[in-house]
Scaffold this motif. Structure first.
Motif, PDB file in Angstrom:
ATOM      1  N   THR A 104       0.821  -1.215   0.000  1.00 38.72           N
ATOM      2  CA  THR A 104       0.000   0.000   0.000  1.00 38.72           C
ATOM      3  C   THR A 104       0.853   1.263   0.000  1.00 38.72           C
ATOM      4  N   LEU A 105       1.929   1.273   0.790  1.00 37.41           N
ATOM      5  CA  LEU A 105       2.776   2.467   0.828  1.00 37.41           C
ATOM      6  C   LEU A 105       3.491   2.686  -0.498  1.00 37.41           C
ATOM      7  N   GLY A 106       3.895   1.595  -1.151  1.00 43.24           N
ATOM      8  CA  GLY A 106       4.552   1.720  -2.450  1.00 43.24           C
ATOM      9  C   GLY A 106       3.620   2.320  -3.489  1.00 43.24           C
ATOM     10  N   THR A 107       2.342   1.937  -3.414  1.00 48.17           N
ATOM     11  CA  THR A 107       1.365   2.488  -4.354  1.00 48.17           C
ATOM     12  C   THR A 107       1.190   3.987  -4.148  1.00 48.17           C
ATOM     13  N   LYS A 108       1.219   4.422  -2.871  1.00 49.97           N
ATOM     14  CA  LYS A 108       0.979   5.828  -2.578  1.00 49.97           C
ATOM     15  C   LYS A 108       2.228   6.698  -2.716  1.00 49.97           C
ATOM     16  N   ASP A 153      12.237  16.965   4.506  1.00 46.79           N
ATOM     17  CA  ASP A 153      11.321  18.070   4.214  1.00 46.79           C
ATOM     18  C   ASP A 153      10.003  17.617   3.584  1.00 46.79           C
ATOM     19  N   LEU A 154       9.739  16.321   3.601  1.00 53.77           N
ATOM     20  CA  LEU A 154       8.480  15.796   3.091  1.00 53.77           C
ATOM     21  C   LEU A 154       7.708  15.154   4.246  1.00 53.77           C
ATOM     22  N   SER A 155       6.403  15.064   4.110  1.00 53.80           N
ATOM     23  CA  SER A 155       5.598  14.388   5.125  1.00 53.80           C
ATOM     24  C   SER A 155       4.674  13.386   4.441  1.00 53.80           C
ATOM     25  N   PHE A 156       4.482  12.266   5.140  1.00 48.62           N
ATOM     26  CA  PHE A 156       3.687  11.182   4.578  1.00 48.62           C
ATOM     27  C   PHE A 156       2.671  10.723   5.611  1.00 48.62           C
ATOM     28  N   GLU A 157       1.440  10.479   5.167  1.00 47.08           N
ATOM     29  CA  GLU A 157       0.392   9.956   6.054  1.00 47.08           C
ATOM     30  C   GLU A 157       0.395   8.434   6.017  1.00 47.08           C
ATOM     31  N   VAL A 158       0.442   7.833   7.211  1.00 46.49           N
ATOM     32  CA  VAL A 158       0.410   6.378   7.316  1.00 46.49           C
ATOM     33  C   VAL A 158      -0.847   5.980   8.084  1.00 46.49           C
ATOM     34  N   ASN A 159      -1.698   5.169   7.467  1.00 46.36           N
ATOM     35  CA  ASN A 159      -2.926   4.703   8.106  1.00 46.36           C
ATOM     36  C   ASN A 159      -2.795   3.231   8.501  1.00 46.36           C
ATOM     37  N   GLU A 160      -3.849   2.700   9.112  1.00 45.83           N
ATOM     38  CA  GLU A 160      -3.779   1.320   9.610  1.00 45.83           C
ATOM     39  C   GLU A 160      -3.488   0.326   8.496  1.00 45.83           C
ATOM     40  N   GLU A 161      -4.091   0.529   7.311  1.00 40.91           N
ATOM     41  CA  GLU A 161      -3.867  -0.417   6.220  1.00 40.91           C
ATOM     42  C   GLU A 161      -2.432  -0.356   5.684  1.00 40.91           C
ATOM     43  N   ASP A 162      -1.677   0.680   6.065  1.00 43.80           N
ATOM     44  CA  ASP A 162      -0.290   0.811   5.615  1.00 43.80           C
ATOM     45  C   ASP A 162       0.689   0.107   6.540  1.00 43.80           C
ATOM     46  N   LEU A 163       0.183  -0.536   7.560  1.00 42.74           N
ATOM     47  CA  LEU A 163       1.030  -1.198   8.549  1.00 42.74           C
ATOM     48  C   LEU A 163       0.720  -2.686   8.627  1.00 42.74           C
ATOM     49  N   ILE A 164       1.742  -3.452   8.895  1.00 44.97           N
ATOM     50  CA  ILE A 164       1.566  -4.862   9.256  1.00 44.97           C
ATOM     51  C   ILE A 164       1.776  -4.921  10.760  1.00 44.97           C
ATOM     52  N   ILE A 165       0.677  -5.129  11.480  1.00 49.38           N
ATOM     53  CA  ILE A 165       0.701  -5.075  12.946  1.00 49.38           C
ATOM     54  C   ILE A 165       0.720  -6.493  13.508  1.00 49.38           C
ATOM     55  N   GLY A 192       5.632   5.455  -3.733  1.00 49.29           N
ATOM     56  CA  GLY A 192       6.670   5.023  -4.655  1.00 49.29           C
ATOM     57  C   GLY A 192       8.040   4.862  -4.025  1.00 49.29           C
ATOM     58  N   ALA A 193       9.019   5.587  -4.526  1.00 43.02           N
ATOM     59  CA  ALA A 193      10.420   5.419  -4.117  1.00 43.02           C
ATOM     60  C   ALA A 193      10.671   5.842  -2.674  1.00 43.02           C
ATOM     61  N   ASN A 194       9.750   6.571  -2.050  1.00 44.09           N
ATOM     62  CA  ASN A 194       9.940   7.014  -0.671  1.00 44.09           C
ATOM     63  C   ASN A 194       9.596   5.945   0.358  1.00 44.09           C
ATOM     64  N   VAL A 195       9.138   4.790  -0.095  1.00 46.37           N
ATOM     65  CA  VAL A 195       8.637   3.780   0.832  1.00 46.37           C
ATOM     66  C   VAL A 195       9.717   3.279   1.795  1.00 46.37           C
ATOM     67  N   GLN A 196      10.971   3.189   1.339  1.00 41.84           N
ATOM     68  CA  GLN A 196      12.025   2.662   2.196  1.00 41.84           C
ATOM     69  C   GLN A 196      12.336   3.604   3.359  1.00 41.84           C
TER      70      GLN A 196
END
Length: 379
Positions: A219-223, A259-271, A225-229
């Protein structure tokens, strides 16, 4: 049907047609029945037998796997309101199903309905279609019972994972959504999970499990891209429990990087939730149940008493006794079984309908998990 016939006969039940029970489960199943009448009526009008079939299958599951099972004690005691409610449900269900399964419903009409209501019409196919009563539908109660059933399933999953037998009573279970369930529904959960009490999970959630989180690269890669790591790296340095609590409350976790900000929601995490020692925890879609696995000596003895009752009931069944038959119970057992049976003799006698109880030291019992020898005599 067989359940109604069995316990209705034992209680000499005669239906009155009056439904005025204040019992939560009675009101719930009548509400569900009326929603089924309405849905099937509309489906048959549209010649949509598949939708009608699905509605009927859902109701039959609710009737047999929740209402009847949760009302067993009331049927056992000959509760007139419980028998009246079940009779009304089966009679109405027979009428609704008549166009789809004409021969089976006619058999039920003759063998179950006409037997206790001889003034009814001669055939189910001559009877009037049941009338939908909108005032009997309680959507709020339906939602509450649905939540109760979901929590029970989670609790069962937690107990199964723990390996503790369902017949072993436990002290407490903590549930989410505690405040929205009535005391009666909380009692249903406690009885289903075989715990003494139900408590609110919200005040203790952080003490029950350890959390770990990983980035969901899909999900994070879709939103992003290259910033996922770099997002994954930033997440690994944060407090997992705080992030889980935040995203599960519906708030996004903001990750700042370069200098960038990213929103992470529950579906973006493996808990991953790891229950702490002494607890069994199960969660799904924001609902959770945590069961305290501590077994005190008193709870252990209660478990032995439950096993004794189960063994006697099984012996009653094997001996071909009727559900209303009173018996004389003759027993012998190990020291542990003897202590449990003697301390729980009143409860055991009531459960198995034993009017007389006697210990026979000469009665043999096998070594095993329950060292108990039994002899039952019909009185």
């Amino acid at each position: 049907v067989s359940f109604l016939t069995l316990y209705g006969k034992a209680a000499d039940f005669k239906p009155t047609g009056v439904l005025n029970s204040e019992n939560t489960l009675d009101r719930w199943i009548i509400s569900k029945l009326n929603r089924t009448i309405d849905e099937c009526d509309r489906s048959f009008t549209d010649f949509d037998s598949q939708s009608a079939g699905r509605a009927l299958a859902t109701f039959i599951d609710e009737l047999s796997n929740w209402y009847v099972r949760r009302s067993r004690r009331r049927f056992w005691d000959g509760d007139a309101q419980a028998l009246e409610t079940l009779h009304h449900c089966i009679k109405t269900l027979t009428l609704i199903m008549a166009p789809m399964v004409p021969f089976i419903t006619e058999k039920v009409w003759q063998d179950v309905i006409k037997v206790v209501q001889p003034d009814e019409v001669e055939s189910v196919h001559l009877a009037d279609w049941p009338i939908f009563k909108k005032e009997a539908v309680d959507l709020e109660l339906g939602d509450a019972v649905a939540a109760t059933r979901r929590l029970v399933e989670l609790g069962r999953a937690a107990r199964a994972e723990s390996g503790v037998k369902i017949r072993q009573p436990l002290g407490r279970a903590l549930i989410s959504g505690f405040g929205r369930l009535s005391h009666e529904l909380q009692s249903e959960i406690a009885d289903e999970l075989n715990v003494h009490r139900i408590e609110d999970l919200s005040s203790a959630d952080g003490e029950l499990v350890d959390y770990s989180i990983k980035a969901n690269f899909r999900t994070l890669g879709t939103k992003y891209g290259a910033n996922v790591q770099e997002i994954a790296t930033a997440l690994s340095k944060l407090n997992a429990a705080e992030i889980v609590a935040k995203v599960r409350s519906g708030q996004p976790q903001i990750i700042a990087s370069n200098d960038l900000s990213f929103e992470v929601n529950e579906e973006d995490l493996i808990i991953t939730e790891t229950p702490r020692s002494g607890w069994a925890v199960a969660s799904h879609d924001g609902e959770s149940v945590a069961i305290d696995l501590t077994i005190t000596p008193e709870l252990h003895q209660e478990g032995v008493i439950r096993e004794i009752i189960r063994a006697i009931q099984e012996e009653r069944k094997n001996a071909g006794f009727d559900v209303s038959d009173r018996i004389k119970l003759i027993w012998n057992g190990s020291a542990e079984v003897s202590d449990a049976l003697e301390s729980g003799i009143k409860l055991i006698s009531e459960e198995v309908l034993a009017l007389e109880v006697a210990k026979d030291p000469s009665l043999k019992f096998a070594d095993g998990e329950l060292e108990l020898g039994l002899k039952l005599l019909r009185l």
